[in-house]
Design a protein around this motif. Structure first.
Motif: not given
Length: 367
Positions: A88-98, A126-136, A186-191
């Protein structure tokens, strides 16, 4: 004195202390009064700032993956995404576009391209799934910056790419999504950390635009641009949470991602429900507890878990809106505001960890 099992699961106090620091300070204060209690520290996040930290602390073998991205004003930002052992890959918007990456704020020009660049890096790995952390978020661009970085095109009537930023969505005429990559297996899940729709009085521009520096005229322009985007993208703008991160959730829904309450998704991944199920008391908190807190943020999530197992929930926040507290979906047995302990907001902000420790001791002394 009866030994008590205390679960301490706060969010970060944004801009002043990370969730792990908050948890340690509360624990130190509690232990100063009740040293024999068992303290379980579970720093939390709701999809906003600190989500990477929460996963990194909780998941053995998690790896930071450095990436350089364009910030919300195009200046390069050294960021990272998180690779978990299960792929799983976890990508956080706050640290890239915050929003903390901007000074001054740029309500019309800020964009989410850096977030999309980090997503592209995770997909390339090549992540199997993404968690997309959107706050900030710093922007109100409907996720067009992120989708552009992934290969989409947003064009004006002359077939030219529109300028980055939510202020230029009013020029949008056509959209080409053919260049977007497929979702990982494994899809992408917006947090998401809010339940606002994309448009209108409760939408991304009206509610969160002022925090990003937008005045009344700019809010109208941003909302009109988002409405133009909604007419062209294949997603429902009324979906609860579509307005998260300046509408970035809406753009990601059009890509095919699924939207989940960030606190619940992060909590499940971190094993919080299991920990709370055997807790004697639960302490949670955030920088400010207000009307938005009940919409799935960390304190309301923890209070709900505690109520389900009959454990008292205790709240610590920098500031507390009394009206929001009185109407909380799940009650708090006690609530402490750092501003009350310190006597004023400036003092609380100057030494938040000191006052968090005082709060922990106060709660332990009255339990």
């Amino acid at each position: 004195m009866t030994r008590t099992r205390v679960v301490i699961a706060p969010d970060s106090f944004k801009g002043t202390a990370g969730a792990a620091e908050v948890a340690r300070a509360l624990a130190a204060g509690w232990a100063s009064v009740r040293p024999d209690d068992e303290l379980v520290l579970l720093p939390m996040a709701d999809g906003g700032e600190g989500t990477l930290d929460a996963f990194e602390l909780a998941v053995p073998g998690a790896r930071r993956m450095p990436v350089i991205v364009p910030g919300p004003d195009d200046r390069p930002v050294v960021a990272s995404w998180l690779l978990l052992p299960d792929g799983t890959g976890v990508v956080e918007l706050a640290c890239t576009s915050g929003i903390t990456l901007l000074d001054p704020l740029r309500p019309l020009d800020a964009h989410s391209a850096g977030f999309g660049t980090a997503l592209a890096a995770a997909l390339a790995h090549g992540v199997w799934r993404l968690y997309l952390a959107l706050g900030g978020s710093a922007s109100t661009d409907g996720g067009t910056g992120a989708l552009t970085a992934l290969g989409a095109m947003f064009l004006d009537a002359a077939g030219r790419p529109i300028r980055p930023g939510g202020g230029y969505l009013v020029d949008l005429a056509t959209i080409d999504l053919d260049g977007l990559p497929a979702l990982p297996p494994g899809g992408a899940v917006i947090l998401g950390d809010v339940t606002n729709p994309l448009l209108g009085a409760g939408g991304a521009a009206a509610v969160f635009g002022p925090q990003k520096g937008a005045d009344a005229a700019e809010i109208g322009r941003l909302d009109a641009g988002l409405a133009r985007l909604a007419a062209l993208l294949p997603a429902d703008p009324q979906t609860p949470g579509a307005g998260a991160a300046g509408g970035t959730a809406f753009g990601l829904l059009a890509w095919g991602a699924n939207l989940e309450a960030g606190s619940a998704a992060v909590g499940q991944a971190l094993g919080v429900p299991a920990a709370v199920s055997v807790a004697s008391v639960v302490i949670t908190g955030e920088g400010r507890y207000d009307s938005q807190s009940a919409a799935g943020k960390v304190p309301s999530y923890l209070a709900g878990l505690a109520a389900a197992v009959g454990a008292p929930a205790l709240l610590v926040a920098g500031g507390i809106d009394a009206g929001a507290l009185a109407t909380a979906p799940a009650p708090f047995a006690q609530a402490v505001a750092l501003t009350d302990l310190a006597g004023e907001t400036a003092a609380a902000l100057a030494d938040p960890l000191v006052w968090l420790e005082v709060a922990g001791a106060r709660l332990a002394g009255s339990f």
